[in-house]
Scaffold this motif. Sequence first.
Motif, PDB file in Angstrom:
ATOM      1  N   ALA A   1      -1.453  -3.857  -7.747  1.00  0.00           N
ATOM      2  CA  ALA A   1      -2.961  -3.539  -7.660  1.00  0.00           C
ATOM      3  C   ALA A   1      -3.435  -2.812  -6.602  1.00  0.00           C
ATOM      4  O   ALA A   1      -2.898  -2.872  -5.494  1.00  0.00           O
ATOM      5  CB  ALA A   1      -3.831  -4.816  -7.806  1.00  0.00           C
ATOM      6  N   ARG A   2      -4.563  -1.903  -6.869  1.00  0.00           N
ATOM      7  CA  ARG A   2      -5.345  -1.247  -5.867  1.00  0.00           C
ATOM      8  C   ARG A   2      -6.552  -1.764  -5.892  1.00  0.00           C
ATOM      9  O   ARG A   2      -7.308  -1.557  -6.901  1.00  0.00           O
ATOM     10  CB  ARG A   2      -5.213   0.336  -6.326  1.00  0.00           C
ATOM     11  CG  ARG A   2      -6.195   1.161  -5.788  1.00  0.00           C
ATOM     12  CD  ARG A   2      -5.785   1.456  -4.126  1.00  0.00           C
ATOM     13  NE  ARG A   2      -6.371   2.684  -3.609  1.00  0.00           N
ATOM     14  CZ  ARG A   2      -7.436   2.851  -3.063  1.00  0.00           C
ATOM     15  NH1 ARG A   2      -8.490   1.919  -3.234  1.00  0.00           N
ATOM     16  NH2 ARG A   2      -7.704   4.149  -2.738  1.00  0.00           N
ATOM     17  N   ALA A   3      -7.114  -1.911  -4.607  1.00  0.00           N
ATOM     18  CA  ALA A   3      -8.472  -2.689  -4.436  1.00  0.00           C
ATOM     19  C   ALA A   3      -9.453  -1.204  -5.031  1.00  0.00           C
ATOM     20  O   ALA A   3      -9.388  -0.186  -4.516  1.00  0.00           O
ATOM     21  CB  ALA A   3      -8.750  -3.030  -3.144  1.00  0.00           C
ATOM     22  N   LEU A   4     -10.533  -1.554  -5.564  1.00  0.00           N
ATOM     23  CA  LEU A   4     -11.734  -0.777  -5.719  1.00  0.00           C
ATOM     24  C   LEU A   4     -12.558  -0.813  -4.550  1.00  0.00           C
ATOM     25  O   LEU A   4     -12.811  -1.849  -3.805  1.00  0.00           O
ATOM     26  CB  LEU A   4     -12.588  -1.162  -7.017  1.00  0.00           C
ATOM     27  CG  LEU A   4     -11.542  -0.940  -8.034  1.00  0.00           C
ATOM     28  CD1 LEU A   4     -12.339  -1.390  -9.641  1.00  0.00           C
ATOM     29  CD2 LEU A   4     -11.259   0.519  -8.354  1.00  0.00           C
ATOM     30  N   GLY A   5     -13.145   0.267  -3.818  1.00  0.00           N
ATOM     31  CA  GLY A   5     -14.108  -0.001  -2.820  1.00  0.00           C
ATOM     32  C   GLY A   5     -13.120  -0.129  -1.609  1.00  0.00           C
ATOM     33  O   GLY A   5     -12.039   0.241  -1.532  1.00  0.00           O
ATOM     34  N   GLY A   6     -13.856  -0.845  -0.538  1.00  0.00           N
ATOM     35  CA  GLY A   6     -13.271  -0.898   0.519  1.00  0.00           C
ATOM     36  C   GLY A   6     -12.587  -2.386   0.762  1.00  0.00           C
ATOM     37  O   GLY A   6     -12.207  -2.770   2.073  1.00  0.00           O
ATOM     38  N   ALA A   7     -12.370  -3.046  -0.290  1.00  0.00           N
ATOM     39  CA  ALA A   7     -11.579  -4.350  -0.115  1.00  0.00           C
ATOM     40  C   ALA A   7     -10.275  -4.476   0.680  1.00  0.00           C
ATOM     41  O   ALA A   7      -9.549  -3.425   0.084  1.00  0.00           O
ATOM     42  CB  ALA A   7     -11.657  -4.962  -1.516  1.00  0.00           C
ATOM     43  N   GLN A   8      -9.929  -5.506   1.129  1.00  0.00           N
ATOM     44  CA  GLN A   8      -8.524  -5.722   1.852  1.00  0.00           C
ATOM     45  C   GLN A   8      -7.910  -6.483   1.336  1.00  0.00           C
ATOM     46  O   GLN A   8      -8.515  -7.563   0.774  1.00  0.00           O
ATOM     47  CB  GLN A   8      -8.718  -5.667   3.325  1.00  0.00           C
ATOM     48  CG  GLN A   8      -9.466  -4.414   4.035  1.00  0.00           C
ATOM     49  CD  GLN A   8      -8.301  -2.973   3.734  1.00  0.00           C
ATOM     50  OE1 GLN A   8      -7.161  -3.289   3.815  1.00  0.00           O
ATOM     51  NE2 GLN A   8      -9.054  -1.829   3.642  1.00  0.00           N
ATOM     52  N   PRO A   9      -6.477  -6.620   0.973  1.00  0.00           N
ATOM     53  CA  PRO A   9      -5.808  -5.625   1.274  1.00  0.00           C
ATOM     54  C   PRO A   9      -5.823  -4.486   0.270  1.00  0.00           C
ATOM     55  O   PRO A   9      -6.409  -4.746  -0.831  1.00  0.00           O
ATOM     56  CB  PRO A   9      -4.283  -6.126   1.300  1.00  0.00           C
ATOM     57  CG  PRO A   9      -4.479  -7.324   0.154  1.00  0.00           C
ATOM     58  CD  PRO A   9      -5.698  -7.757   0.546  1.00  0.00           C
ATOM     59  N   LYS A  10      -5.528  -3.127   0.754  1.00  0.00           N
ATOM     60  CA  LYS A  10      -5.925  -1.996  -0.100  1.00  0.00           C
ATOM     61  C   LYS A  10      -5.028  -2.141  -1.523  1.00  0.00           C
ATOM     62  O   LYS A  10      -5.234  -1.844  -2.635  1.00  0.00           O
ATOM     63  CB  LYS A  10      -5.820  -0.702   0.708  1.00  0.00           C
ATOM     64  CG  LYS A  10      -6.055   0.452  -0.257  1.00  0.00           C
ATOM     65  CD  LYS A  10      -5.755   1.833   0.858  1.00  0.00           C
ATOM     66  CE  LYS A  10      -6.323   2.988   0.089  1.00  0.00           C
ATOM     67  NZ  LYS A  10      -6.136   4.197   1.125  1.00  0.00           N
TER      68      LYS A  10
END
Length: 252
Positions: A10-19
């Motif tokens: 999965a790829r975070a949307l926005g600046g959420a971590q982990p990316k």
Amino acid sequence: LQNDVVGFGARALGGAQPKYLNTAETPVFQKSRLMYGLNRAKTAIARSAAVVVEGYTDVIALHESGIQTVVATNGVALGETHFELLKKFTQRVILMFDSDAAGKGAAERGFELQHKLGLDVLVALLPDGRDPADLVTEYGNEGVQKIIDGAQPLMEFKLEQAISRFPLDTPEARARAVTAATEVLGWHPDPVARHEYVFIASRLIGVDPESVQRALGERRVGESQSPASRSERDRTTRLPGHVKLEREALRL
């Protein structure tokens, strides 16, 4: 590689971590042994070169734009196993990363491994703060393809990095730059290619190629006469004959 699902990413949307967030490691999902998109890209890669980017969304965006040779690591650092996997399909790998610390770190690992594995590794640096998906949106297929086509050999990239640390406005500074360049040049095992890079280094520094070649020759002689190399030669000389034969067989 056989189009079977082995895990999820999965790829975070926005600046959420982990990316990037992946399935936990399992016997079939080992991030160091998999490359995202390689099942779709392997045929195109075999005809040209592999383009390695950072993330899943970059692979998706570039494939949708028509650039079919793109793959990515699964949220882990690019390592030796990844290069070995790509070598099954091509001799040329293009690292397409941002010019930040992570991208330069990937280039560093590629530099250490390319000669060991016999690969031709190039670098296509992206503009600061931009990723391939952004460039596809802004400039389309042609804009990204232009960056890929402009990729430079990793050795040349390393030379530029090493030489850029010096002002080059005095003979002493240029001499230090020559020394730094020979440290990079000394990594290349091929004498013909090494000779070509001597000319590139001399042009970047602003000195005669003969000066760089002479400094490189002195460095290689010094290394061959170093206590460590002599110790290694002595140790090898003392090995029993059957061990030497086994080592030579393994090398072959």
